[in-house]
Write a protein that holds these residues in place. Structure first.
Motif, PDB file in Angstrom:
ATOM      1  N   MET A   1      -1.280  51.403 196.585  1.00  0.00           N
ATOM      2  CA  MET A   1      -1.036  52.508 197.505  1.00  0.00           C
ATOM      3  C   MET A   1      -0.765  53.771 196.682  1.00  0.00           C
ATOM      4  N   THR A   2      -1.264  54.890 197.187  1.00  0.00           N
ATOM      5  CA  THR A   2      -1.063  56.169 196.526  1.00  0.00           C
ATOM      6  C   THR A   2      -0.139  57.018 197.374  1.00  0.00           C
ATOM      7  N   SER A   3       0.808  57.642 196.705  1.00  0.00           N
ATOM      8  CA  SER A   3       1.705  58.548 197.422  1.00  0.00           C
ATOM      9  C   SER A   3       1.939  59.788 196.573  1.00  0.00           C
ATOM     10  N   GLU A   4       2.316  60.855 197.241  1.00  0.00           N
ATOM     11  CA  GLU A   4       2.653  62.083 196.547  1.00  0.00           C
ATOM     12  C   GLU A   4       4.127  61.986 196.150  1.00  0.00           C
ATOM     13  N   VAL A   5       4.432  62.434 194.944  1.00  0.00           N
ATOM     14  CA  VAL A   5       5.799  62.385 194.437  1.00  0.00           C
ATOM     15  C   VAL A   5       6.197  63.787 194.001  1.00  0.00           C
ATOM     16  N   TYR A   6       7.425  64.160 194.311  1.00  0.00           N
ATOM     17  CA  TYR A   6       8.013  65.414 193.853  1.00  0.00           C
ATOM     18  C   TYR A   6       9.051  65.072 192.794  1.00  0.00           C
ATOM     19  N   LEU A   7       8.984  65.764 191.655  1.00  0.00           N
ATOM     20  CA  LEU A   7       9.913  65.524 190.556  1.00  0.00           C
ATOM     21  C   LEU A   7      10.525  66.851 190.149  1.00  0.00           C
ATOM     22  N   LYS A   8      11.839  66.899 190.102  1.00  0.00           N
ATOM     23  CA  LYS A   8      12.560  68.099 189.694  1.00  0.00           C
ATOM     24  C   LYS A   8      13.474  67.705 188.540  1.00  0.00           C
ATOM     25  N   PHE A   9      13.390  68.451 187.423  1.00  0.00           N
ATOM     26  CA  PHE A   9      14.157  68.064 186.245  1.00  0.00           C
ATOM     27  C   PHE A   9      14.507  69.280 185.393  1.00  0.00           C
ATOM     28  N   ALA A  10      15.401  69.046 184.439  1.00  0.00           N
ATOM     29  CA  ALA A  10      15.787  70.044 183.443  1.00  0.00           C
ATOM     30  C   ALA A  10      16.066  69.315 182.136  1.00  0.00           C
ATOM     31  N   LEU A  11      15.953  70.026 181.028  1.00  0.00           N
ATOM     32  CA  LEU A  11      16.429  69.488 179.756  1.00  0.00           C
ATOM     33  C   LEU A  11      17.889  69.885 179.616  1.00  0.00           C
ATOM     34  N   ASN A  12      18.689  68.989 179.048  1.00  0.00           N
ATOM     35  CA  ASN A  12      20.076  69.370 178.815  1.00  0.00           C
ATOM     36  C   ASN A  12      20.132  70.426 177.724  1.00  0.00           C
ATOM     37  N   SER A  13      21.293  70.991 177.482  1.00  0.00           N
ATOM     38  CA  SER A  13      21.406  72.138 176.583  1.00  0.00           C
ATOM     39  C   SER A  13      20.941  71.845 175.163  1.00  0.00           C
ATOM     40  N   LYS A  14      21.050  70.597 174.703  1.00  0.00           N
ATOM     41  CA  LYS A  14      20.619  70.251 173.341  1.00  0.00           C
ATOM     42  C   LYS A  14      19.211  69.674 173.300  1.00  0.00           C
ATOM     43  N   GLY A  15      18.570  69.504 174.466  1.00  0.00           N
ATOM     44  CA  GLY A  15      17.226  68.967 174.514  1.00  0.00           C
ATOM     45  C   GLY A  15      17.147  67.479 174.219  1.00  0.00           C
ATOM     46  N   GLN A  16      18.264  66.775 174.363  1.00  0.00           N
ATOM     47  CA  GLN A  16      18.318  65.346 174.050  1.00  0.00           C
ATOM     48  C   GLN A  16      18.132  64.462 175.272  1.00  0.00           C
TER      49      GLN A  16
ATOM     50  N   LEU B   1      17.293  65.658 182.561  1.00  0.00           N
ATOM     51  CA  LEU B   1      18.200  65.549 183.700  1.00  0.00           C
ATOM     52  C   LEU B   1      17.358  65.482 184.964  1.00  0.00           C
ATOM     53  N   ILE B   2      17.324  64.325 185.603  1.00  0.00           N
ATOM     54  CA  ILE B   2      16.523  64.143 186.814  1.00  0.00           C
ATOM     55  C   ILE B   2      17.363  64.595 188.003  1.00  0.00           C
ATOM     56  N   VAL B   3      16.882  65.600 188.704  1.00  0.00           N
ATOM     57  CA  VAL B   3      17.595  66.142 189.864  1.00  0.00           C
ATOM     58  C   VAL B   3      17.054  65.522 191.149  1.00  0.00           C
TER      59      VAL B   3
ATOM     60  N   ASP C   1      29.805  69.197 192.028  1.00  0.00           N
ATOM     61  CA  ASP C   1      30.657  70.237 192.612  1.00  0.00           C
ATOM     62  C   ASP C   1      30.775  71.467 191.715  1.00  0.00           C
ATOM     63  N   VAL C   2      30.616  71.274 190.408  1.00  0.00           N
ATOM     64  CA  VAL C   2      30.832  72.386 189.482  1.00  0.00           C
ATOM     65  C   VAL C   2      29.660  72.667 188.547  1.00  0.00           C
ATOM     66  N   ALA C   3      28.593  71.891 188.615  1.00  0.00           N
ATOM     67  CA  ALA C   3      27.514  72.032 187.630  1.00  0.00           C
ATOM     68  C   ALA C   3      26.186  72.428 188.277  1.00  0.00           C
ATOM     69  N   TRP C   4      25.450  73.297 187.574  1.00  0.00           N
ATOM     70  CA  TRP C   4      24.133  73.756 187.990  1.00  0.00           C
ATOM     71  C   TRP C   4      23.146  73.543 186.855  1.00  0.00           C
ATOM     72  N   ALA C   5      21.863  73.412 187.206  1.00  0.00           N
ATOM     73  CA  ALA C   5      20.812  73.263 186.200  1.00  0.00           C
ATOM     74  C   ALA C   5      19.605  74.097 186.595  1.00  0.00           C
ATOM     75  N   ALA C   6      18.995  74.741 185.606  1.00  0.00           N
ATOM     76  CA  ALA C   6      17.742  75.461 185.809  1.00  0.00           C
ATOM     77  C   ALA C   6      16.624  74.429 185.691  1.00  0.00           C
ATOM     78  N   CYS C   7      15.917  74.166 186.792  1.00  0.00           N
ATOM     79  CA  CYS C   7      14.961  73.055 186.870  1.00  0.00           C
ATOM     80  C   CYS C   7      13.533  73.525 187.089  1.00  0.00           C
ATOM     81  N   ASP C   8      12.603  72.689 186.655  1.00  0.00           N
ATOM     82  CA  ASP C   8      11.195  72.839 186.988  1.00  0.00           C
ATOM     83  C   ASP C   8      10.840  71.770 188.007  1.00  0.00           C
TER      84      ASP C   8
END
Length: 154
Positions: free
Chosen positions: A127-142, A145-147, A103-110
């Motif tokens: 079986m082979t399937s296409e997968v979409y993955l959207k993620f970001a690193l948290n602010s400290k890079g530790q 973040l899987i979106v 509700d209050v958080a946003w992430a810049a994702c690739d």
């Protein structure tokens, strides 16, 4: 009035006053000189570090991983590491975009798409399937973040 926060590394890309629920998909795209935002080499270097975490930051990402890709964290973290590795080495970068994670958080994702082959117990074959993955690193890079992580949606 809702106060938003950015939970990803690239806070300077976002104007919190302009991030809101009613934005169209095209308005969420991030135009940048150096895309993808997150250097694949940096993330690949972190994948074998046991202190590097993977966190699902949306309800949908938890459902996608569990029900569509049969990955339950933390038990299947090695499987998720391998999917991220495939996305970054064999996949195709799609775009970078703002994603609302709560509700209050946003992430810049690739976003990436890639082909994934896995043995299907029910069909008794690979079986082979296409997968979409959207993620970001948290602010400290530790943590990664899987979106979202899912096969194509109809």
């Amino acid at each position: 009035m809702v106060t938003y926060r950015i939970i990803s590394r690239y806070k300077e890309l976002g104007d919190l006053d302009n991030l809101h629920d009613s934005l169209e998909k095209s308005q969420l795209l991030i135009s940048c000189n150096k895309c993808p935002l997150y250097d694949p080499k940096e993330i690949l270097g972190k994948l074998d570090d046991d202190s590097f975490r993977f966190t699902t930051v949306t309800q949908q990402s938890r459902k996608d991983l569990t029900y569509r890709l049969q990955i339950t964290l933390p038990a299947d973290v090695s499987k998720l590491r391998e999917l991220v590795r495939i996305a970054l080495t064999k996949g195709t970068y799609i775009n970078s975009q703002w994603c609302k994670t709560s509700d209050v958080a946003w992430a810049a994702c690739d976003s990436y798409k890639f082909e994934h082959t896995e043995y299907n117990q029910h069909a008794h074959k690979y079986m082979t399937s296409e997968v979409y993955l959207k993620f970001a690193l948290n602010s400290k890079g530790q943590a990664l973040l899987i979106v979202s992580a899912h096969p194509p949606r109809n």
